[in-house]
Design an enzyme around this catalytic site. Structure first.
Site, short mmCIF file in Angstrom:
data_model
loop_
_atom_site.label_atom_id
_atom_site.label_comp_id
_atom_site.label_asym_id
_atom_site.label_seq_id
_atom_site.Cartn_x
_atom_site.Cartn_y
_atom_site.Cartn_z
N ARG A 1 -15.80 11.79 -10.25
CA ARG A 1 -16.63 10.67 -10.72
C ARG A 1 -18.03 11.14 -11.07
O ARG A 1 -18.62 10.71 -12.05
CB ARG A 1 -16.70 9.57 -9.65
CG ARG A 1 -15.62 8.53 -9.73
CD ARG A 1 -14.26 9.07 -9.38
NE ARG A 1 -13.24 8.02 -9.32
CZ ARG A 1 -12.22 8.05 -8.49
NH1 ARG A 1 -12.10 9.05 -7.63
NH2 ARG A 1 -11.32 7.10 -8.51
N ASP B 1 -9.42 13.76 -11.53
CA ASP B 1 -9.28 12.30 -11.56
C ASP B 1 -9.61 11.87 -12.98
O ASP B 1 -10.06 12.67 -13.81
CB ASP B 1 -10.19 11.62 -10.55
CG ASP B 1 -9.60 10.31 -10.02
OD1 ASP B 1 -9.22 9.46 -10.85
OD2 ASP B 1 -9.50 10.14 -8.79
N HIS C 1 -4.01 8.20 -11.95
CA HIS C 1 -5.39 8.72 -12.01
C HIS C 1 -5.48 9.96 -12.90
O HIS C 1 -6.20 10.91 -12.58
CB HIS C 1 -5.88 9.06 -10.59
CG HIS C 1 -6.24 7.85 -9.78
ND1 HIS C 1 -7.41 7.15 -9.97
CD2 HIS C 1 -5.58 7.23 -8.77
CE1 HIS C 1 -7.45 6.14 -9.11
NE2 HIS C 1 -6.35 6.16 -8.37
N GLU D 1 -2.06 4.65 -6.20
CA GLU D 1 -2.46 3.66 -7.20
C GLU D 1 -1.88 3.90 -8.60
O GLU D 1 -2.52 3.63 -9.60
CB GLU D 1 -3.99 3.57 -7.28
CG GLU D 1 -4.63 3.15 -5.96
CD GLU D 1 -6.14 3.08 -6.02
OE1 GLU D 1 -6.72 2.22 -5.33
OE2 GLU D 1 -6.75 3.90 -6.73
N TRP E 1 -4.63 5.85 4.22
CA TRP E 1 -5.93 5.27 3.85
C TRP E 1 -5.91 3.75 3.79
O TRP E 1 -6.94 3.11 4.02
CB TRP E 1 -6.39 5.84 2.51
CG TRP E 1 -5.67 5.33 1.29
CD1 TRP E 1 -4.48 5.77 0.81
CD2 TRP E 1 -6.11 4.30 0.39
NE1 TRP E 1 -4.13 5.08 -0.33
CE2 TRP E 1 -5.12 4.17 -0.61
CE3 TRP E 1 -7.23 3.48 0.34
CZ2 TRP E 1 -5.22 3.25 -1.65
CZ3 TRP E 1 -7.34 2.56 -0.70
CH2 TRP E 1 -6.34 2.45 -1.68
N PHE F 1 -16.76 6.58 3.48
CA PHE F 1 -18.21 6.67 3.54
C PHE F 1 -18.89 6.21 2.26
O PHE F 1 -20.10 6.41 2.09
CB PHE F 1 -18.62 8.10 3.88
CG PHE F 1 -18.38 8.49 5.32
CD1 PHE F 1 -17.80 7.61 6.22
CD2 PHE F 1 -18.75 9.75 5.79
CE1 PHE F 1 -17.56 7.96 7.54
CE2 PHE F 1 -18.53 10.11 7.11
CZ PHE F 1 -17.94 9.22 7.99
N ASP F 2 -18.14 5.58 1.35
CA ASP F 2 -18.78 4.94 0.19
C ASP F 2 -19.08 3.47 0.48
O ASP F 2 -19.57 2.76 -0.39
CB ASP F 2 -17.92 5.07 -1.07
CG ASP F 2 -16.50 4.55 -0.89
OD1 ASP F 2 -16.04 4.39 0.26
OD2 ASP F 2 -15.84 4.30 -1.91
N TRP G 1 -16.06 8.93 -1.89
CA TRP G 1 -15.79 8.64 -3.30
C TRP G 1 -17.13 8.40 -4.01
O TRP G 1 -17.96 7.64 -3.54
CB TRP G 1 -14.87 7.43 -3.43
CG TRP G 1 -13.57 7.62 -2.72
CD1 TRP G 1 -13.18 7.08 -1.53
CD2 TRP G 1 -12.48 8.45 -3.13
NE1 TRP G 1 -11.93 7.52 -1.18
CE2 TRP G 1 -11.47 8.36 -2.14
CE3 TRP G 1 -12.27 9.27 -4.24
CZ2 TRP G 1 -10.27 9.05 -2.24
CZ3 TRP G 1 -11.07 9.96 -4.33
CH2 TRP G 1 -10.08 9.84 -3.35
N GLU H 1 -18.21 7.12 -7.03
CA GLU H 1 -18.51 6.19 -8.13
C GLU H 1 -19.98 5.81 -8.18
O GLU H 1 -20.57 5.75 -9.26
CB GLU H 1 -17.68 4.91 -7.99
CG GLU H 1 -16.21 5.05 -8.33
CD GLU H 1 -15.36 5.32 -7.12
OE1 GLU H 1 -14.17 4.97 -7.14
OE2 GLU H 1 -15.88 5.90 -6.14
#
Length: 741
Positions: free
Chosen positions: A153, A182, A259, A315, A381, A407-408, A456, A458
């Protein structure tokens, strides 16, 4: 009427600098015995080691600045110990006396753990050259102690990757999960497929969210507006070697089958559509897909010697496979049940390839869908369910549930924090995590290898933001996975943590500073019809002052010394003080022991099964929700939204009603467009009852967390039943309490 009582004796708060221990190691060792005296480091101090630990000694010399010399006569000695805990190569003993420092270990891992404990003690002392005498015996609880980093990201330079690994080693984390591919960008050189780094590594927007909200295209390397980057194979090998020297294994993640937008943009024949920018999933009916993936993994395995190769597996959108003739043919030929079976086929095929190359497959818990590959290891997860299922079936698992290990998520009041994807994960909640689920049979617990935090990126475009989100939460998780369960203590951890702010400052880490904000906790005493309010804070031994009439606390306000009891209604306001200065923002706690507490609630439309909170008792239990909709007090709604009827038990005069909602657009939580209230003595009379309406004034474009109480004046109204309706605007609707007077 208001009644105030203090349940605990008043105590005078102390500031964060106050500590009693001289040795404050994180994660907590098995045994620490402080001794009188101290060891002083000077220009004559030297390090020596048994030959088996020469590399560890060199590492200690590099990081401490102390001279390394040959032989065994140094002041600081690293010695091989065969007789003590010989079976546990990760165990160590550290002895600091006024005359010398000795580290004993039976294996290299233990020697490294010993030197990092020594380095930690040095870095947490006011004077790094004066070390308190101590004897420490230690060993880890779990063998897998992981920290993840998403470089797709947002791309991070090698200098930061090295710093990240150094901090992991300092806190005895031993697995670096490197998320290097990704849809946002491919980050590893693959010589056989140069387009992966010539184009798939570069995109149109530097900011990930701006790119996500754009057509999501890629650019050629060298284009003036291209953002991205990649690691050459030589650079990746250097990272592997750097980590290995510090006792850390690097596990690469190569995303499949989903992804993968970036791959399919440059090699579109690997998608079901056969065109770029159409899909995110590989075509699993196409043999070329597996040829590509195996080619890539051959080069990956040549770089990364780790036992595990992570293949993602999460996903994946399966609708393309339903419409693809090749995928449907594969399903028929292999007598697969459906598209989930097709994904399972692909995972099992990749596992066979990895096993043939003496590796093991690891993937997110979606790889369970359709049937798990025989020797796969699951990273759980989506809560703990996947991990429990896999372990119960005899598979190894790594626990990384989003509610404790992502941790995001926000770590304090979102209105005061940089924008994130959502969620709420304060330091205390990370520390509270137990990797072995209570629901897992005791004879299957050995399949839980450990736990991992995921980062992550983003909303983390810069390295200083990554540091802010990871530290000190990573310290809390390090203790969760290292220290023995019975030895963990949140209060003791908080005390030791105070010394580590010095270490993080010296390492130039942009860590999250402890918030001055107070977090109120309430208990409803239905027997005595009281509300009991207490406060928690990230500050160490704070001075808290409060009022009960809604006025701003001052240095002369009541000193908080324990839970406060309130009868009826009050507007409690409290704040932390440092000397005479009010720090942060005062917190307001509206206390309501109201008419509806404990009454029956009829749900005319159901709550969401994903967010039941306290089921039918939620909206009238007297408890307000906290900063996160996952706290068990916020009840979630989809579809028709909120439509409930409260039965007060008898007709009675009413004065007011208020109902609370939250909005956090990142995860799709919105206010209702309006709320309506009706009062009647018979539910059948609602059709003719007056409708009270309050419109929402929070725009759906408001991104940060916000709360709103929809308030109704009901003076002159009398009734037994109250109907409250709040339709869904979009996404989820969350409400916590309906307060009736």
């Amino acid at each position: 009427m208001k009644r105030l009582g203090l349940i605990a004796l008043l105590v005078v708060g102390m500031q964060a600098q106050a500590q009693t221990a001289r040795v404050n190691v994180i994660p907590a060792p098995v045994q620490v015995q402080e001794q009188p005296g101290q060891f002083s480091i000077n220009t004559q101090t030297t390090i020596t080691a048994d030959p088996a630990f020469a590399d560890a000694a060199a590492l200690l010399a590099e990081q401490s600045g102390i001279t390394l010399k040959k032989g065994t006569a140094g002041n600081i000695r690293i010695l091989r110990e065969i007789t003590r805990q010989a079976a546990d190569s990760a165990a160590y003993r550290l002895l600091i006396s006024p005359d010398q420092v000795r580290i004993y270990a039976s294996g290299r891992a233990g020697a490294l753990h010993g030197i990092y404990t020594l380095l930690q003690i040095m870095a947490t002392q006011p004077d790094q050259n004066i070390l308190p005498a101590v004897t420490i015996s230690d060993r880890p609880r779990f063998g897998y102690r992981g920290l993840h980093l998403d470089v797709s990201r947002h791309f991070f330079p090698l200098t930061f990757v090295y710093k990240y690994i150094d901090l992991m080693a300092m806190y005895k984390m031993n697995v670096f999960h490197w998320h290097i591919t990704d849809g946002a960008g491919w980050r590893l050189e693959i010589k056989k497929y140069p387009a992966l780094t010539k184009k798939a590594a570069w995109r149109t927007h530097a900011n990930y969210m701006e790119w996500w909200n754009s057509p999501r295209h890629y650019l050629e390397e060298g284009s003036p507006n291209a953002y991205g980057g990649y690691y050459t194979q030589e650079e990746a090998r250097a990272v592997v070697a750097y980590a290995a020297r510090r006792g850390i294994t690097v596990i690469p993640e190569i995303e499949m089958p989903g992804h993968s937008e970036e791959v399919l943009a440059v090699y579109p024949h690997l998608s079901c559509a056969g065109e770029p920018y159409k899909q995110s999933e590989f075509c699993l009916g196409n043999d070329s897909t597996f040829t590509f993936l195996e080619d890539v993994l051959r080069e990956v395995m040549d770089i990364f010697p780790s036992k595990y190769i992570h293949i993602g597996g999460d996903e994946a959108e399966k609708k393309h496979w339903k419409e693809c003739p090749k995928c449907q043919r594969r399903i028929r030929e292999h007598q697969l049940a459906n598209e989930e079976g097709l994904q399972s086929y692909a995972v099992k095929r990749m596992e066979k390839f990895l096993i043939a190359n003496n590796r093991k497959l690891m993937g997110w818990d979606e790889i369970l869908e359709g049937g798990l590959a025989p020797e796969a290891t699951v990273m759980s997860w989506r809560g703990e369910k996947g991990g429990i299922t896999a372990a119960s079936e005899g598979h190894d698992v790594v626990m990384t549930p989003g509610g404790y290990c992502y941790f995001d998520s926000y770590q304090s009041d979102p209105s005061t924090e940089p924008l994130t994807i959502g969620g709420y994960l304060p330091l205390s909640k990370v520390y509270s995590y137990e990797p072995v689920p209570a629901a897992l049979a005791a004879d299957k617990a050995h399949h839980v290898l450990g736990a991992q935090a995921n980062v992550w990126a983003e909303y983390m475009p810069a390295t200083y933001q990554v540091e802010y989100m990871v530290f000190p939460r990573a310290l809390a998780l390090s203790e969760v996975v290292w220290s023995q369960k019975e030895q963990r203590s949140w209060e003791d951890f908080k005390t030791r943590l105070q010394a580590h702010y010095r270490l993080l400052q010296r390492k130039q880490v942009n860590y999250y500073r402890p918030s001055w904000q107070l977090e109120p906790k309430t208990i409803i005493d239905t027997m005595r019809k009281l509300t009991i309010v207490s406060f928690e804070t990230e500050q160490f031994r704070p001075v808290i002052r409060y009022t009960l009439d809604g006025t701003r606390p001052t240095v002369n306000s009541a000193l908080y010394g324990g839970p406060v009891e309130v009868a009826g209604t009050a507007q409690l306001m409290a704040a932390v003080f440092r000397d005479t200065m009010l720090m942060g923002r005062p917190v307001t706690v509206p206390v309501h022991y109201h008419k509806a507490i404990g009454k029956k609630v009829i749900y005319n439309a159901p709550w969401s099964g994903s967010y039941p909170a306290q089921d039918a008792a939620t909206l009238v239990n007297g408890y307000r929700g906290s900063l996160t909709y996952g706290d068990g007090q916020w009840q979630g709604f989809l579809g028709k939204g909120v439509d409930v009827t409260i039965d007060l038990g008898a007709s009675q005069p009413l004065e007011s009603l208020q109902v609370g909602f939250m909005q956090l657009t990142g995860p799709g939580v919105y206010m209702p467009p309006a709320v309506t209230v009706q009062v009647a003595d018979d539910p059948a009379a609602f059709d003719k009852a007056k409708v009270f309406t309050v419109q929402n004034d929070v725009p759906p474009t408001h991104e940060k967390l916000i709360f709103k109480d929809f308030k109704f004046g009901l003076q002159g109204q009398k009734g037994r039943y109250i109907r409250v309706k709040a339709p869904v605007q979009k996404g989820f609707l969350f409400t916590d309490e309906i307060i009736v007077y």
